[in-house]
Design a protein around this motif. Sequence first.
Motif, PDB file in Angstrom:
ATOM      1  N   CYS A  20      -3.929   8.576  -6.090  1.00 31.41           N
ATOM      2  CA  CYS A  20      -2.801   7.738  -5.670  1.00 31.41           C
ATOM      3  C   CYS A  20      -1.941   7.428  -6.895  1.00 31.41           C
ATOM      4  N   ARG A  21      -0.649   7.452  -6.730  1.00 32.09           N
ATOM      5  CA  ARG A  21       0.261   7.424  -7.873  1.00 32.09           C
ATOM      6  C   ARG A  21       0.281   6.078  -8.601  1.00 32.09           C
ATOM      7  N   PHE A  22      -0.247   5.023  -7.991  1.00 29.81           N
ATOM      8  CA  PHE A  22      -0.241   3.705  -8.621  1.00 29.81           C
ATOM      9  C   PHE A  22      -1.568   3.361  -9.294  1.00 29.81           C
TER      10      PHE A  22
ATOM     11  N   GLN B  84      -2.487  -0.433   1.919  1.00 26.86           N
ATOM     12  CA  GLN B  84      -1.477  -0.342   0.856  1.00 26.86           C
ATOM     13  C   GLN B  84      -0.025  -0.455   1.320  1.00 26.86           C
ATOM     14  N   SER B  85       0.353   0.125   2.445  1.00 26.20           N
ATOM     15  CA  SER B  85       1.742  -0.009   2.903  1.00 26.20           C
ATOM     16  C   SER B  85       1.806   0.206   4.413  1.00 26.20           C
TER      17      SER B  85
ATOM     18  N   ILE C 111       6.570   5.340   2.289  1.00 26.53           N
ATOM     19  CA  ILE C 111       5.937   4.901   1.052  1.00 26.53           C
ATOM     20  C   ILE C 111       4.518   5.458   0.934  1.00 26.53           C
TER      21      ILE C 111
ATOM     22  N   THR D 296       3.463   7.664  -2.314  1.00 28.78           N
ATOM     23  CA  THR D 296       2.374   7.260  -3.216  1.00 28.78           C
ATOM     24  C   THR D 296       1.177   8.197  -3.124  1.00 28.78           C
TER      25      THR D 296
ATOM     26  N   ARG E  42      -1.033   8.605  -0.675  1.00 31.98           N
ATOM     27  CA  ARG E  42      -2.222   7.931  -0.190  1.00 31.98           C
ATOM     28  C   ARG E  42      -3.119   8.854   0.634  1.00 31.98           C
TER      29      ARG E  42
ATOM     30  N   LEU F  24       6.249  -1.644  -4.242  1.00 27.18           N
ATOM     31  CA  LEU F  24       6.017  -0.285  -4.714  1.00 27.18           C
ATOM     32  C   LEU F  24       7.343   0.417  -5.010  1.00 27.18           C
TER      33      LEU F  24
ATOM     34  N   PHE G 122       2.833  -4.878  -6.862  1.00 31.00           N
ATOM     35  CA  PHE G 122       2.746  -3.636  -7.634  1.00 31.00           C
ATOM     36  C   PHE G 122       2.905  -3.890  -9.118  1.00 31.00           C
TER      37      PHE G 122
ATOM     38  N   THR H 276      -0.506   6.177 -15.252  1.00 33.36           N
ATOM     39  CA  THR H 276      -0.241   6.614 -13.882  1.00 33.36           C
ATOM     40  C   THR H 276       1.158   7.215 -13.791  1.00 33.36           C
TER      41      THR H 276
ATOM     42  N   TYR I 225       3.429   6.199 -12.057  1.00 34.57           N
ATOM     43  CA  TYR I 225       4.381   5.100 -11.912  1.00 34.57           C
ATOM     44  C   TYR I 225       4.471   4.241 -13.168  1.00 34.57           C
TER      45      TYR I 225
END
Length: 428
Positions: free
Chosen positions: A190-192, A301-302, A307, A311, A313, A342, A372, A378, A380
Amino acid sequence: MSPTPRKVSLVLSYQYPGKYAFTVLAGAVESDPALADVSLHFPRSRETLLDTVRERADAGDTVVAAWSFYSASFGPSVEELKWVRERLEGRDVLCIAGGVHATAETLQTLQAGFDLVAVGEGEYTLRALLARVLKGEDPRDTHGVAHLVDGKLVQHGHGEGVRLDDFPPFAARHVKFGAIEITRGCIYACRFCQTPFMSKARFRHRTVPNIAHWARELRRSGRRDLRFITPTSMSYGTPDETMNLSAVEALLAAVTEAMAPDGRIYYGTFPSEVRPEHVTPDALALLKRYVANDNLIIGGQSGSERILQATRRGHDVETVVRATRLAVEGGFVPNVDFILGLPGEEPSDVDATLDLMRKLSEMGARVHGHTFMPLPGTPYRDAPPGRMDARTQQRLDQLASQGRLYGHWKQQGALAEAIVARRQPRAR
């Protein structure tokens, strides 16, 4: 003529959140016969840390003081380092740092005043560094360690990924116990999240016999509760996105026996959350047979499909709704995580998330809110911090006042701003 062996004291800043890493690293040190002349110390405040460093240095020991921190706790760790250094009164102490932030922002960490940084996973690196110190050799030459020379970064490789069975999950001899890490690394990336970028995007599992052995050690110490560290608890025993429920059951059956007769097993709750697509009737029935927890931590998460895709997910909104319904039907209270602010969120995305939070709470879930934070290491890393407008904050406060929402999203907003304020340009 070889250097004279010496007595070494390793003084660990044993405070939240670094103590969780040090519980594992202390186990790596105490289980290595070559490091028998290293004494370990676990001060829980900066005052006792300073007292311990002074005492051991005055006794003639070579002192290594260590910190481990996440990005959110980098600032306080640097402040503590500065506070201690100002009061050493000429004593020579080697100050080292490690953890996800130090690995992702090595130059920044060294520039903040640490002598050395352990880059990557720390078990082998810390052992090797202490062995060099014991022999009177230069610790800067340790594989996996970075330092500064004339203000420029010099790094000797990267701390290698460990086979979990080769190291204890805690430091039993020093009575420092914690949750047993059963899986390291995460394939989902996951990008975060820092986990897959620190420990690689693949799973490494501790074997069932090894887990059962350490569960018995935990029980022999008089502790009844057993918890696990894993980025995705129902991924145990598999290399990919599938579930291996036979492997999960073998694990749970083994630790149930190891913790008998009155041990309590907590699985699928903090710190071992469940991905929503892994919440199935068969998985829930399996957990119900073994675990003591009546709740599950589920990563939602969202509430925005856009989104979730951005991300990476790996699931959609409907999967989160289905997981919540199945968990409630299976006798568990789902605690569903959400991240607000995010990157790329538009008002419609925020509304979708808030609407989903309310819907799930009406289905019987508790919602856990986060802000976030653009974490180093990461994709992000360079994104703006998560921020919420007054309307969003009002809706969150309303959910919280109704007992539907909990969490530290307000404090995390301040932490996100602090991370960005300290952020340095990427090295080129």
